[in-house]
Design a protein around this motif. Structure first.
Motif, PDB file in Angstrom:
ATOM      1  N   VAL A  36       7.505  22.700   6.535  1.00 14.11           N
ATOM      2  CA  VAL A  36       8.903  22.748   6.601  1.00 14.11           C
ATOM      3  C   VAL A  36       9.191  22.513   5.008  1.00 14.11           C
ATOM      4  O   VAL A  36       9.055  21.526   4.293  1.00 14.11           O
ATOM      5  CB  VAL A  36       9.600  21.274   7.181  1.00 14.11           C
ATOM      6  CG1 VAL A  36      11.070  21.259   6.886  1.00 14.11           C
ATOM      7  CG2 VAL A  36       9.068  21.566   8.707  1.00 14.11           C
ATOM      8  N   PRO A  37      10.098  23.598   4.537  1.00 17.96           N
ATOM      9  CA  PRO A  37      10.407  23.453   3.006  1.00 17.96           C
ATOM     10  C   PRO A  37      11.203  22.027   2.666  1.00 17.96           C
ATOM     11  O   PRO A  37      12.152  21.588   3.325  1.00 17.96           O
ATOM     12  CB  PRO A  37      11.248  24.475   2.695  1.00 17.96           C
ATOM     13  CG  PRO A  37      11.021  25.492   3.813  1.00 17.96           C
ATOM     14  CD  PRO A  37      10.685  24.612   5.027  1.00 17.96           C
ATOM     15  N   ALA A  38      11.070  21.592   1.260  1.00 13.37           N
ATOM     16  CA  ALA A  38      11.861  20.372   1.265  1.00 13.37           C
ATOM     17  C   ALA A  38      13.270  20.550   1.064  1.00 13.37           C
ATOM     18  O   ALA A  38      14.051  19.574   1.467  1.00 13.37           O
ATOM     19  CB  ALA A  38      11.259  19.938  -0.448  1.00 13.37           C
ATOM     20  N   ALA A  39      13.831  21.835   0.883  1.00 15.42           N
ATOM     21  CA  ALA A  39      15.112  22.028   0.873  1.00 15.42           C
ATOM     22  C   ALA A  39      15.768  21.956   2.110  1.00 15.42           C
ATOM     23  O   ALA A  39      16.936  21.614   2.402  1.00 15.42           O
ATOM     24  CB  ALA A  39      15.676  23.260   0.147  1.00 15.42           C
ATOM     25  N   TYR A  40      14.953  22.247   3.364  1.00 12.31           N
ATOM     26  CA  TYR A  40      15.567  22.410   4.507  1.00 12.31           C
ATOM     27  C   TYR A  40      16.260  21.316   5.040  1.00 12.31           C
ATOM     28  O   TYR A  40      17.477  21.523   5.782  1.00 12.31           O
ATOM     29  CB  TYR A  40      14.298  22.773   5.580  1.00 12.31           C
ATOM     30  CG  TYR A  40      15.002  22.916   6.945  1.00 12.31           C
ATOM     31  CD1 TYR A  40      15.827  24.125   7.327  1.00 12.31           C
ATOM     32  CD2 TYR A  40      14.625  22.119   7.858  1.00 12.31           C
ATOM     33  CE1 TYR A  40      16.138  24.336   8.426  1.00 12.31           C
ATOM     34  CE2 TYR A  40      15.010  22.130   9.385  1.00 12.31           C
ATOM     35  CZ  TYR A  40      15.924  23.343   9.478  1.00 12.31           C
ATOM     36  OH  TYR A  40      16.400  23.207  10.749  1.00 12.31           O
ATOM     37  N   PRO A  41      15.782  20.069   5.078  1.00 14.11           N
ATOM     38  CA  PRO A  41      16.600  18.942   5.494  1.00 14.11           C
ATOM     39  C   PRO A  41      17.902  18.781   4.923  1.00 14.11           C
ATOM     40  O   PRO A  41      18.931  18.436   5.724  1.00 14.11           O
ATOM     41  CB  PRO A  41      15.713  17.615   5.306  1.00 14.11           C
ATOM     42  CG  PRO A  41      14.308  18.251   5.012  1.00 14.11           C
ATOM     43  CD  PRO A  41      14.392  19.578   4.549  1.00 14.11           C
ATOM     44  N   GLN A  42      18.202  18.967   3.620  1.00 12.19           N
ATOM     45  CA  GLN A  42      19.482  18.893   2.887  1.00 12.19           C
ATOM     46  C   GLN A  42      20.329  19.890   3.358  1.00 12.19           C
ATOM     47  O   GLN A  42      21.504  19.712   3.366  1.00 12.19           O
ATOM     48  CB  GLN A  42      19.249  18.918   1.502  1.00 12.19           C
ATOM     49  CG  GLN A  42      18.065  17.891   0.800  1.00 12.19           C
ATOM     50  CD  GLN A  42      17.776  17.865  -0.521  1.00 12.19           C
ATOM     51  OE1 GLN A  42      17.998  19.077  -1.194  1.00 12.19           O
ATOM     52  NE2 GLN A  42      17.399  17.004  -1.140  1.00 12.19           N
ATOM     53  N   VAL A  43      20.013  21.308   3.518  1.00 13.93           N
ATOM     54  CA  VAL A  43      20.824  22.314   4.043  1.00 13.93           C
ATOM     55  C   VAL A  43      21.132  22.031   5.568  1.00 13.93           C
ATOM     56  O   VAL A  43      22.126  22.325   5.720  1.00 13.93           O
ATOM     57  CB  VAL A  43      19.877  23.698   3.802  1.00 13.93           C
ATOM     58  CG1 VAL A  43      20.646  24.758   4.418  1.00 13.93           C
ATOM     59  CG2 VAL A  43      19.665  23.822   2.524  1.00 13.93           C
ATOM     60  N   ALA A  44      20.194  21.599   6.253  1.00 14.05           N
ATOM     61  CA  ALA A  44      20.758  21.370   7.656  1.00 14.05           C
ATOM     62  C   ALA A  44      21.684  20.490   7.792  1.00 14.05           C
ATOM     63  O   ALA A  44      22.331  20.471   8.883  1.00 14.05           O
ATOM     64  CB  ALA A  44      19.207  21.161   8.540  1.00 14.05           C
ATOM     65  N   LEU A  45      21.890  19.490   6.940  1.00 13.35           N
ATOM     66  CA  LEU A  45      22.831  18.394   7.185  1.00 13.35           C
ATOM     67  C   LEU A  45      24.108  18.981   6.719  1.00 13.35           C
ATOM     68  O   LEU A  45      25.041  18.080   6.911  1.00 13.35           O
ATOM     69  CB  LEU A  45      22.235  17.282   6.455  1.00 13.35           C
ATOM     70  CG  LEU A  45      20.877  16.629   6.979  1.00 13.35           C
ATOM     71  CD1 LEU A  45      20.675  15.286   6.137  1.00 13.35           C
ATOM     72  CD2 LEU A  45      21.403  16.102   8.484  1.00 13.35           C
ATOM     73  N   GLN A  46      24.327  19.749   5.837  1.00 15.48           N
ATOM     74  CA  GLN A  46      25.539  20.280   5.471  1.00 15.48           C
ATOM     75  C   GLN A  46      26.212  20.863   6.372  1.00 15.48           C
ATOM     76  O   GLN A  46      25.976  21.712   7.031  1.00 15.48           O
ATOM     77  CB  GLN A  46      25.422  21.141   4.217  1.00 15.48           C
ATOM     78  CG  GLN A  46      24.937  20.594   2.888  1.00 15.48           C
ATOM     79  CD  GLN A  46      24.493  21.791   1.948  1.00 15.48           C
ATOM     80  OE1 GLN A  46      24.558  22.718   2.039  1.00 15.48           O
ATOM     81  NE2 GLN A  46      23.944  21.180   0.811  1.00 15.48           N
ATOM     82  N   ILE A  47      27.758  20.520   6.391  1.00 11.42           N
ATOM     83  CA  ILE A  47      28.612  21.084   7.376  1.00 11.42           C
ATOM     84  C   ILE A  47      29.584  22.139   6.627  1.00 11.42           C
ATOM     85  O   ILE A  47      30.305  21.461   5.793  1.00 11.42           O
ATOM     86  CB  ILE A  47      29.279  20.122   8.128  1.00 11.42           C
ATOM     87  CG1 ILE A  47      28.355  19.167   9.111  1.00 11.42           C
ATOM     88  CG2 ILE A  47      30.388  20.680   9.055  1.00 11.42           C
ATOM     89  CD1 ILE A  47      28.859  17.897   9.694  1.00 11.42           C
ATOM     90  N   PRO A  48      29.625  23.372   7.066  1.00 11.02           N
ATOM     91  CA  PRO A  48      30.551  24.067   6.054  1.00 11.02           C
ATOM     92  C   PRO A  48      31.953  24.033   6.261  1.00 11.02           C
ATOM     93  O   PRO A  48      32.484  23.698   7.430  1.00 11.02           O
ATOM     94  CB  PRO A  48      30.036  25.640   6.573  1.00 11.02           C
ATOM     95  CG  PRO A  48      29.373  25.610   7.814  1.00 11.02           C
ATOM     96  CD  PRO A  48      28.919  24.130   7.882  1.00 11.02           C
ATOM     97  N   VAL A  49      32.643  23.943   5.264  1.00 16.90           N
ATOM     98  CA  VAL A  49      34.053  23.558   5.366  1.00 16.90           C
ATOM     99  C   VAL A  49      34.575  24.768   4.315  1.00 16.90           C
ATOM    100  O   VAL A  49      34.655  24.810   3.118  1.00 16.90           O
ATOM    101  CB  VAL A  49      34.546  22.296   4.835  1.00 16.90           C
ATOM    102  CG1 VAL A  49      36.161  22.230   4.998  1.00 16.90           C
ATOM    103  CG2 VAL A  49      34.091  21.242   5.667  1.00 16.90           C
TER     104      VAL A  49
END
Length: 145
Positions: A36-49
């Protein structure tokens, strides 16, 4: 002789306590897995607005002025459309069919008004359209991040 009431009470207490689990308050994050890439958990938590900016195009709309709303969670051609205008809060949906740039957004107000918008997306984060309020107010809509 077996007292079934006591047995049932002991069973119920045991069942309820078996579901308890203590979680430490200052729990540190486990180390990243090699898969799992380190950036994946951060990107997965972002909700697009997306921001929907509305500009007046007739006298009724000019009396209201420029408006700004949001389209949140616009994944897969469906999002939540909301804005506030003239002391009325509107909430509804923005939808597009898959593989189509054209969509519509509808919202109902908490005071009985409504909005109907038609738009087209030039990319996943940019588009434009027209919104008409139940009062007859007409706005050009610009959508962006």
């Amino acid at each position: 002789m077996i007292d079934f009431k006591k047995l049932a009470l002991i069973g119920a207490i045991g069942a309820s306590l078996s579901a308890c689990y203590v979680v430490p308050i200052n729990q540190s994050m486990p180390s990243q897995s090699a898969n799992v890439p380190a950036a994946y958990p951060q990107v997965a938590l972002q909700i697009p607005v997306l921001t929907a900016r509305l500009y007046p195009t007739n006298d009724t709309a000019a009396a209201i002025g420029r408006l700004s709303g949001t389209i949140s969670r616009p994944e897969k051609g469906h999002g939540v459309f909301s804005l506030t205008a003239a002391n009325e809060t509107y909430s509804g949906e923005a939808t597009r069919t898959s593989n189509s740039a054209k969509g519509s957004a509808n919202a109902a107000g908490n005071r009985g008004g409504y909005i109907k918008c038609d738009y087209a997306m030039a990319s996943s984060v940019m588009g434009s359209g027209v919104c008409v309020f139940s009062s007859g107010a007409r706005f050009d809509m610009h959508i962006s991040e």
